[in-house]
Design a protein around this motif. Structure first.
Motif, PDB file in Angstrom:
ATOM      1  N   PHE A  53       8.431 -12.058  -0.180  1.00  0.00           N
ATOM      2  CA  PHE A  53       6.882 -11.859  -0.369  1.00  0.00           C
ATOM      3  C   PHE A  53       6.685 -12.366  -1.778  1.00  0.00           C
ATOM      4  N   ASP A  54       5.488 -13.081  -2.102  1.00  0.00           N
ATOM      5  CA  ASP A  54       5.217 -13.446  -3.259  1.00  0.00           C
ATOM      6  C   ASP A  54       4.075 -12.316  -3.778  1.00  0.00           C
ATOM      7  N   ASP A  55       3.586 -12.526  -4.927  1.00  0.00           N
ATOM      8  CA  ASP A  55       2.731 -11.272  -5.437  1.00  0.00           C
ATOM      9  C   ASP A  55       1.300 -11.189  -4.787  1.00  0.00           C
ATOM     10  N   TYR A  56       0.993 -12.222  -3.933  1.00  0.00           N
ATOM     11  CA  TYR A  56      -0.179 -12.150  -3.257  1.00  0.00           C
ATOM     12  C   TYR A  56      -0.206 -11.352  -2.045  1.00  0.00           C
ATOM     13  N   LYS A  57       1.156 -11.574  -1.451  1.00  0.00           N
ATOM     14  CA  LYS A  57       1.480 -10.760  -0.140  1.00  0.00           C
ATOM     15  C   LYS A  57       1.656  -9.295  -0.383  1.00  0.00           C
ATOM     16  N   ARG A  58       2.265  -9.280  -1.645  1.00  0.00           N
ATOM     17  CA  ARG A  58       2.460  -7.605  -2.024  1.00  0.00           C
ATOM     18  C   ARG A  58       1.183  -7.131  -2.255  1.00  0.00           C
ATOM     19  N   TRP A  59       0.120  -7.874  -2.776  1.00  0.00           N
ATOM     20  CA  TRP A  59      -1.153  -7.123  -3.037  1.00  0.00           C
ATOM     21  C   TRP A  59      -1.788  -7.072  -1.656  1.00  0.00           C
ATOM     22  N   LEU A  60      -1.695  -7.974  -0.648  1.00  0.00           N
ATOM     23  CA  LEU A  60      -2.365  -7.752   0.513  1.00  0.00           C
ATOM     24  C   LEU A  60      -1.934  -6.446   1.046  1.00  0.00           C
ATOM     25  N   VAL A  61      -0.371  -6.147   1.127  1.00  0.00           N
ATOM     26  CA  VAL A  61       0.135  -4.908   1.617  1.00  0.00           C
ATOM     27  C   VAL A  61      -0.420  -3.678   0.836  1.00  0.00           C
ATOM     28  N   SER A  62      -0.541  -3.906  -0.586  1.00  0.00           N
ATOM     29  CA  SER A  62      -1.019  -2.854  -1.316  1.00  0.00           C
ATOM     30  C   SER A  62      -2.525  -2.172  -0.836  1.00  0.00           C
ATOM     31  N   GLU A  63      -3.372  -3.457  -0.348  1.00  0.00           N
ATOM     32  CA  GLU A  63      -4.813  -3.213   0.091  1.00  0.00           C
ATOM     33  C   GLU A  63      -4.917  -2.323   1.263  1.00  0.00           C
ATOM     34  N   ILE A  64      -3.901  -2.228   2.017  1.00  0.00           N
ATOM     35  CA  ILE A  64      -3.970  -1.320   3.268  1.00  0.00           C
ATOM     36  C   ILE A  64      -3.388  -0.090   3.048  1.00  0.00           C
ATOM     37  N   GLY A  65      -2.878   0.202   1.845  1.00  0.00           N
ATOM     38  CA  GLY A  65      -2.430   1.429   1.634  1.00  0.00           C
ATOM     39  C   GLY A  65      -0.504   1.334   1.835  1.00  0.00           C
ATOM     40  N   PHE A  66      -0.224   0.419   2.222  1.00  0.00           N
ATOM     41  CA  PHE A  66       1.426   0.529   2.653  1.00  0.00           C
ATOM     42  C   PHE A  66       2.266  -0.021   1.489  1.00  0.00           C
ATOM     43  N   GLU A  67       1.773   0.233   0.078  1.00  0.00           N
ATOM     44  CA  GLU A  67       2.415  -0.190  -0.664  1.00  0.00           C
ATOM     45  C   GLU A  67       4.115   0.539  -0.886  1.00  0.00           C
ATOM     46  N   GLY A  68       4.122   1.831  -0.460  1.00  0.00           N
ATOM     47  CA  GLY A  68       5.114   2.346  -0.320  1.00  0.00           C
ATOM     48  C   GLY A  68       6.519   1.715   0.005  1.00  0.00           C
ATOM     49  N   MET A  69       6.012   0.841   1.348  1.00  0.00           N
ATOM     50  CA  MET A  69       6.844   0.333   1.953  1.00  0.00           C
ATOM     51  C   MET A  69       7.670  -0.734   0.937  1.00  0.00           C
ATOM     52  N   LEU A  70       6.873  -1.298  -0.010  1.00  0.00           N
ATOM     53  CA  LEU A  70       7.561  -2.447  -0.918  1.00  0.00           C
ATOM     54  C   LEU A  70       8.394  -1.792  -1.964  1.00  0.00           C
ATOM     55  N   ASN A  71       8.545  -0.467  -1.968  1.00  0.00           N
ATOM     56  CA  ASN A  71       9.638   0.417  -2.760  1.00  0.00           C
ATOM     57  C   ASN A  71      10.882   0.759  -2.086  1.00  0.00           C
ATOM     58  N   LEU A  72      11.146   0.256  -0.883  1.00  0.00           N
ATOM     59  CA  LEU A  72      12.097   0.660  -0.028  1.00  0.00           C
ATOM     60  C   LEU A  72      13.370   0.125  -0.797  1.00  0.00           C
ATOM     61  N   PRO A  73      14.470   0.842  -0.906  1.00  0.00           N
ATOM     62  CA  PRO A  73      15.697   0.357  -1.327  1.00  0.00           C
ATOM     63  C   PRO A  73      16.666  -0.293  -0.268  1.00  0.00           C
ATOM     64  N   ARG A  74      17.388  -1.600  -0.706  1.00  0.00           N
ATOM     65  CA  ARG A  74      18.365  -2.106   0.380  1.00  0.00           C
ATOM     66  C   ARG A  74      19.233  -0.968   0.763  1.00  0.00           C
ATOM     67  N   SER A  75      19.233  -0.854   1.998  1.00  0.00           N
ATOM     68  CA  SER A  75      20.241  -0.009   2.627  1.00  0.00           C
ATOM     69  C   SER A  75      20.553  -0.434   4.006  1.00  0.00           C
ATOM     70  N   GLY A  76      21.881  -0.563   4.183  1.00  0.00           N
ATOM     71  CA  GLY A  76      22.241  -1.221   5.544  1.00  0.00           C
ATOM     72  C   GLY A  76      22.574  -0.091   6.472  1.00  0.00           C
ATOM     73  N   LYS A  77      22.840   1.141   5.765  1.00  0.00           N
ATOM     74  CA  LYS A  77      23.904   2.137   6.763  1.00  0.00           C
ATOM     75  C   LYS A  77      23.080   3.226   6.723  1.00  0.00           C
ATOM     76  N   ILE A  78      22.925   3.927   7.734  1.00  0.00           N
ATOM     77  CA  ILE A  78      22.202   5.433   7.861  1.00  0.00           C
ATOM     78  C   ILE A  78      23.380   6.270   8.684  1.00  0.00           C
ATOM     79  N   ASP A  79      23.775   7.317   8.256  1.00  0.00           N
ATOM     80  CA  ASP A  79      24.611   8.191   8.883  1.00  0.00           C
ATOM     81  C   ASP A  79      23.873   8.949  10.090  1.00  0.00           C
ATOM     82  N   LEU A  80      24.125   8.294  11.267  1.00  0.00           N
ATOM     83  CA  LEU A  80      23.335   8.765  12.510  1.00  0.00           C
ATOM     84  C   LEU A  80      24.111  10.222  12.922  1.00  0.00           C
ATOM     85  N   ARG A  81      25.136  10.527  12.629  1.00  0.00           N
ATOM     86  CA  ARG A  81      25.788  11.733  12.897  1.00  0.00           C
ATOM     87  C   ARG A  81      25.150  12.793  12.097  1.00  0.00           C
TER      88      ARG A  81
END
Length: 342
Positions: A53-81
């Motif tokens: 995403f460029d800055d404009y797409k990130r701004w569009l995400v922030s405009e709808i209140g979902f900017e928290g998703m832009l802070n997700l850390p890269r994580s490929g593994k979740i301990d399902l157990r």
């Protein structure tokens, strides 16, 4: 191949912990529980898409209140157990994680907001505010490109948000980008189902006007679906199902639990929001390693104490006060009934 991939799919260095990476099933090695677990929750995939995403797409995400998703850390593994262990400890009606009689953690919609930073507005997604005509739904689907086979609607949403969108784009293109983004993150992180590249979209009404998306309570929607997933997991464990396809945002339970139990040097202060950004792959692995142990041959994740309420950011201290008051009133009622007996 990155460092996490080189380490493989096992979390915390425990060879008896079962993990499935981005919905891919791995072999079980825990002799005490041969239940196979799968999940379509994929933070890694969402982050990889958003990194472009460029800055404009990130701004569009922030405009709808979902900017928290832009802070997700890269994580490929979740301990399902671990997720399954916590889900089996959840009491749906009281919204509590009952570790044992002395250690009970209450969670609320505000806690989901604090962890993921998505809107927790006053409009109800499945309520009157979310009602919509079928003709409007069909128009939205056609505009985004979902009017064909629904089998891969998450892929369609992903394709739309990867298009070139700029300030010069039409309003309908910008609106469709925001609508598609919500569908995309709901389907892969906040409320995933059990099917590949597909989710049941029953929230079109909350997307009909892009300017109102942030006014809906997406936390409530996600937590309600997570409670349904909890009941499904508990039922299937009771029925001794061989394979359990986990749905819902069970990552919420992991972060909430790890943030609320005493892990010594790995305890974090809580000034940073959304909390999810503090849980990168390395930190999550370390905390799970510290939490995981076996008691009498049974795997558990809470060996120590629960952190004091004044050391965490969550609403459980307020909720617990209300819970204690309710319990006190119930005890008084039972005592009065007992005294009234002949």
């Amino acid at each position: 191949m990155d460092e996490d991939d080189e380490r493989g799919c096992l979390e915390g260095g425990r060879q008896d912990s079962t993990v499935y990476c981005d919905g891919v099933q791995q072999a079980l090695e825990d002799p005490e529980d041969q239940t196979a677990l799968t999940s379509r929750l994929s933070v890694k995939h969402v982050v990889e898409v958003m990194q472009k995403f460029d800055d404009y797409k990130r701004w569009l995400v922030s405009e709808i209140g979902f900017e928290g998703m832009l802070n997700l850390p890269r994580s490929g593994k979740i301990d399902l157990r671990m997720s399954a262990w916590i889900m089996r400890k959840v009491k749906v009606k009281s919204r509590t994680i009952v570790i044992d009689k002395e250690r009970v953690l209450l969670f609320a919609l505000e806690d989901f907001h604090k962890i993921f930073g998505v809107p927790c507005g006053n409009r109800v997604v499945r309520g009157r505010d979310g009602e919509i005509k079928n003709t409007t739904i069909e128009f939205m689907k056609q505009t985004i490109g979902m009017n064909a086979s629904p089998a891969h609607n998450l892929k369609v949403a992903e394709n739309f948000i990867t298009r070139d969108i700029s300030e010069e784009s039409s309003k309908i293109e910008k609106d469709c980008f925001q609508i598609s983004f919500v569908i995309f993150v709901m389907g892969y992180v906040l409320s995933p189902g059990t099917k590949h590249e597909y989710m049941t979209i029953d929230f079109w009404g909350a997307l009909a006007n892009a300017e109102l998306i942030s006014q809906f309570n997406w936390c409530e929607y996600a937590v309600d679906n997570l409670m349904s997933a909890v009941m499904k997991v508990q039922t299937e464990y009771n029925n001794k199902a061989g394979t359990i396809h986990m749905s819902g945002c069970h990552l919420f339970f992991q972060i909430f639990l790890l943030d609320n139990i005493d892990l010594g040097i790995f305890n974090m202060r809580h000034p940073v929001f959304p909390r999810v950004q503090c849980f990168n792959q390395k930190r999550l692995r370390q905390m799970i390693t510290m939490a995981q142990c076996k008691q009498r041959g049974v795997l558990t994740y809470v060996l120590g104490a629960v952190r004091p309420p004044d050391s965490v950011c969550y609403t459980r201290v307020v909720a617990m006060s209300h819970y204690v008051q309710m319990l006190h009133r119930w005890c008084l009622h039972r005592n009065n009934q007992y005294l009234a007996c002949p």
